[in-house]
Design a protein around this motif. Structure first.
Motif, PDB file in Angstrom:
ATOM      1  N   LEU A  60       0.832  -1.208   0.000  1.00  0.00           N
ATOM      2  CA  LEU A  60       0.000   0.000   0.000  1.00  0.00           C
ATOM      3  C   LEU A  60       0.866   1.257   0.000  1.00  0.00           C
ATOM      4  CD1 LEU A  60      -2.834   1.181   0.056  1.00  0.00           C
ATOM      5  CD2 LEU A  60      -2.768   1.052   2.546  1.00  0.00           C
ATOM      6  N   GLU A  61       1.951   1.245   0.758  1.00  0.00           N
ATOM      7  CA  GLU A  61       2.858   2.402   0.772  1.00  0.00           C
ATOM      8  C   GLU A  61       3.534   2.581  -0.582  1.00  0.00           C
ATOM      9  OE1 GLU A  61       3.086   4.726   3.123  1.00  0.00           O
ATOM     10  OE2 GLU A  61       1.484   3.586   4.085  1.00  0.00           O
ATOM     11  N   ALA A  62       3.897   1.477  -1.217  1.00  0.00           N
ATOM     12  CA  ALA A  62       4.501   1.549  -2.548  1.00  0.00           C
ATOM     13  C   ALA A  62       3.501   2.118  -3.558  1.00  0.00           C
ATOM     14  CB  ALA A  62       4.978   0.167  -2.984  1.00  0.00           C
ATOM     15  N   PHE A  63       2.233   1.718  -3.430  1.00  0.00           N
ATOM     16  CA  PHE A  63       1.188   2.242  -4.315  1.00  0.00           C
ATOM     17  C   PHE A  63       1.005   3.742  -4.104  1.00  0.00           C
ATOM     18  CE2 PHE A  63      -3.411   3.218  -4.772  1.00  0.00           C
ATOM     19  CZ  PHE A  63      -3.492   3.111  -6.154  1.00  0.00           C
ATOM     20  N   ARG A  64       0.958   4.166  -2.851  1.00  0.00           N
ATOM     21  CA  ARG A  64       0.811   5.602  -2.555  1.00  0.00           C
ATOM     22  C   ARG A  64       1.995   6.394  -3.095  1.00  0.00           C
ATOM     23  NH1 ARG A  64      -1.137   5.089   3.682  1.00  0.00           N
ATOM     24  NH2 ARG A  64      -3.319   4.659   3.261  1.00  0.00           N
ATOM     25  N   THR A  65       3.182   5.847  -2.960  1.00  0.00           N
ATOM     26  CA  THR A  65       4.372   6.515  -3.484  1.00  0.00           C
ATOM     27  C   THR A  65       4.299   6.633  -5.005  1.00  0.00           C
ATOM     28  OG1 THR A  65       5.670   5.636  -1.651  1.00  0.00           O
ATOM     29  CG2 THR A  65       6.894   6.448  -3.551  1.00  0.00           C
ATOM     30  N   ALA A  66       3.854   5.573  -5.666  1.00  0.00           N
ATOM     31  CA  ALA A  66       3.722   5.599  -7.126  1.00  0.00           C
ATOM     32  C   ALA A  66       2.729   6.672  -7.563  1.00  0.00           C
ATOM     33  CB  ALA A  66       3.285   4.228  -7.641  1.00  0.00           C
ATOM     34  N   ARG A 120       0.560  -5.544 -17.002  1.00  0.00           N
ATOM     35  CA  ARG A 120       0.785  -4.197 -17.539  1.00  0.00           C
ATOM     36  C   ARG A 120       0.658  -3.150 -16.444  1.00  0.00           C
ATOM     37  NH1 ARG A 120      -3.452  -3.658 -22.111  1.00  0.00           N
ATOM     38  NH2 ARG A 120      -4.511  -5.298 -20.984  1.00  0.00           N
ATOM     39  N   LEU A 121      -0.359  -3.321 -15.584  1.00  0.00           N
ATOM     40  CA  LEU A 121      -0.560  -2.377 -14.482  1.00  0.00           C
ATOM     41  C   LEU A 121       0.583  -2.468 -13.478  1.00  0.00           C
ATOM     42  CD1 LEU A 121      -2.391  -0.259 -13.198  1.00  0.00           C
ATOM     43  CD2 LEU A 121      -3.659  -2.110 -12.115  1.00  0.00           C
ATOM     44  N   ALA A 122       1.050  -3.665 -13.185  1.00  0.00           N
ATOM     45  CA  ALA A 122       2.176  -3.838 -12.264  1.00  0.00           C
ATOM     46  C   ALA A 122       3.428  -3.154 -12.805  1.00  0.00           C
ATOM     47  CB  ALA A 122       2.441  -5.314 -12.027  1.00  0.00           C
ATOM     48  N   ASP A 123       3.677  -3.300 -14.111  1.00  0.00           N
ATOM     49  CA  ASP A 123       4.840  -2.647 -14.722  1.00  0.00           C
ATOM     50  C   ASP A 123       4.732  -1.132 -14.627  1.00  0.00           C
ATOM     51  OD1 ASP A 123       5.989  -5.054 -15.336  1.00  0.00           O
ATOM     52  OD2 ASP A 123       5.417  -5.016 -17.460  1.00  0.00           O
ATOM     53  N   GLU A 124       3.556  -0.612 -14.912  1.00  0.00           N
ATOM     54  CA  GLU A 124       3.386   0.846 -14.884  1.00  0.00           C
ATOM     55  C   GLU A 124       3.484   1.386 -13.458  1.00  0.00           C
ATOM     56  OE1 GLU A 124       3.644   4.226 -16.592  1.00  0.00           O
ATOM     57  OE2 GLU A 124       3.387   2.442 -17.824  1.00  0.00           O
ATOM     58  N   ALA A 128       6.254   3.954 -12.112  1.00  0.00           N
ATOM     59  CA  ALA A 128       5.868   5.184 -11.411  1.00  0.00           C
ATOM     60  C   ALA A 128       6.576   5.270 -10.059  1.00  0.00           C
ATOM     61  CB  ALA A 128       4.355   5.232 -11.225  1.00  0.00           C
ATOM     62  N   TYR A 129       6.718   4.147  -9.394  1.00  0.00           N
ATOM     63  CA  TYR A 129       7.415   4.116  -8.109  1.00  0.00           C
ATOM     64  C   TYR A 129       8.875   4.537  -8.277  1.00  0.00           C
ATOM     65  CZ  TYR A 129       9.173   2.268  -3.674  1.00  0.00           C
ATOM     66  OH  TYR A 129       9.766   2.133  -2.443  1.00  0.00           O
ATOM     67  N   ARG A 130       9.487   4.110  -9.397  1.00  0.00           N
ATOM     68  CA  ARG A 130      10.893   4.430  -9.678  1.00  0.00           C
ATOM     69  C   ARG A 130      11.069   5.751 -10.421  1.00  0.00           C
ATOM     70  NH1 ARG A 130      10.933  -0.757 -12.239  1.00  0.00           N
ATOM     71  NH2 ARG A 130      11.175  -2.355 -10.671  1.00  0.00           N
ATOM     72  N   ARG A 131       9.988   6.477 -10.630  1.00  0.00           N
ATOM     73  CA  ARG A 131      10.001   7.752 -11.365  1.00  0.00           C
ATOM     74  C   ARG A 131      10.447   7.542 -12.814  1.00  0.00           C
ATOM     75  NH1 ARG A 131       9.690  12.294  -7.754  1.00  0.00           N
ATOM     76  NH2 ARG A 131       9.831  11.561  -5.607  1.00  0.00           N
ATOM     77  N   GLN A 132       9.821   6.559 -13.464  1.00  0.00           N
ATOM     78  CA  GLN A 132      10.071   6.264 -14.872  1.00  0.00           C
ATOM     79  C   GLN A 132       8.732   6.006 -15.536  1.00  0.00           C
ATOM     80  OE1 GLN A 132      12.319   2.664 -14.744  1.00  0.00           O
ATOM     81  NE2 GLN A 132      14.157   3.602 -13.872  1.00  0.00           N
TER      82      GLN A 132
END
Length: 159
Positions: A60-66, A120-124, A128-132
């Motif tokens: 959940l924190e990773a999702f919020r960061t993304a 596809r959603l996991a990749d995106e 987004a989490y990595r700022r790419q």
């Protein structure tokens, strides 16, 4: 970082897995033809894969960061003044920031054909989490447009 989605809609229920309105709103945006259970399956699978990719303990924190990495701070809006149309930079409020971030992530995931949606959603989300990725590039483009049109900031839109 975005703590929790302060959506004023009293009818929006938190999701059953994380008890989060942010996740619930994302699932509703992901949903197609009213099939919420399918959208939930896609989202939760994507979140598991994404947390493995980025090595996050709390998905959940990773999702919020993304989401917060993709959310734009400033955007340009067309404003007609004296017969001329200017691209005026304006700040984006929190609700619109989150809506744009969700929309851009989902559009980027949907545009990549040939694989299951949860991959596809996991990749995106990982990008987004990595700022790419496509959604983050869209945010950067919006910021560059605002910077390029900074000279018209004195026409700032007041809502």
């Amino acid at each position: 970082m975005i703590e929790e989605y302060n959506f004023p809609d009293p009818y929006l229920e938190p999701d059953p897995h994380f008890d989060s309105k942010l996740v619930s709103k994302f699932i509703n945006c992901l949903m197609d033809r009213g099939k919420k259970s399918v959208a939930q399956d896609i989202f939760y699978k994507a979140l598991d894969i994404m947390s493995e990719h980025v090595g996050a303990d709390a998905p959940l924190e990773a999702f919020r960061t993304a989401i917060s990495n993709v959310a734009p701070i400033i955007e340009v809006r067309s404003r007609r003044i004296g017969g001329m149309t200017y691209q005026v930079p304006s700040e984006v409020n929190e609700k619109r920031r989150i809506s744009l971030a969700m929309r851009w992530i989902l559009q980027a995931a949907r545009s990549k054909k040939g694989r299951p949606m949860h991959l596809r959603l996991a990749d995106e989300l990982s990008d987004a989490y990595r700022r790419q990725g496509s959604a983050y590039e869209r945010r950067e483009t919006a910021h560059k447009m605002a910077e390029a049109n900074r000279a018209f900031a004195h026409f700032f839109l007041r809502h």
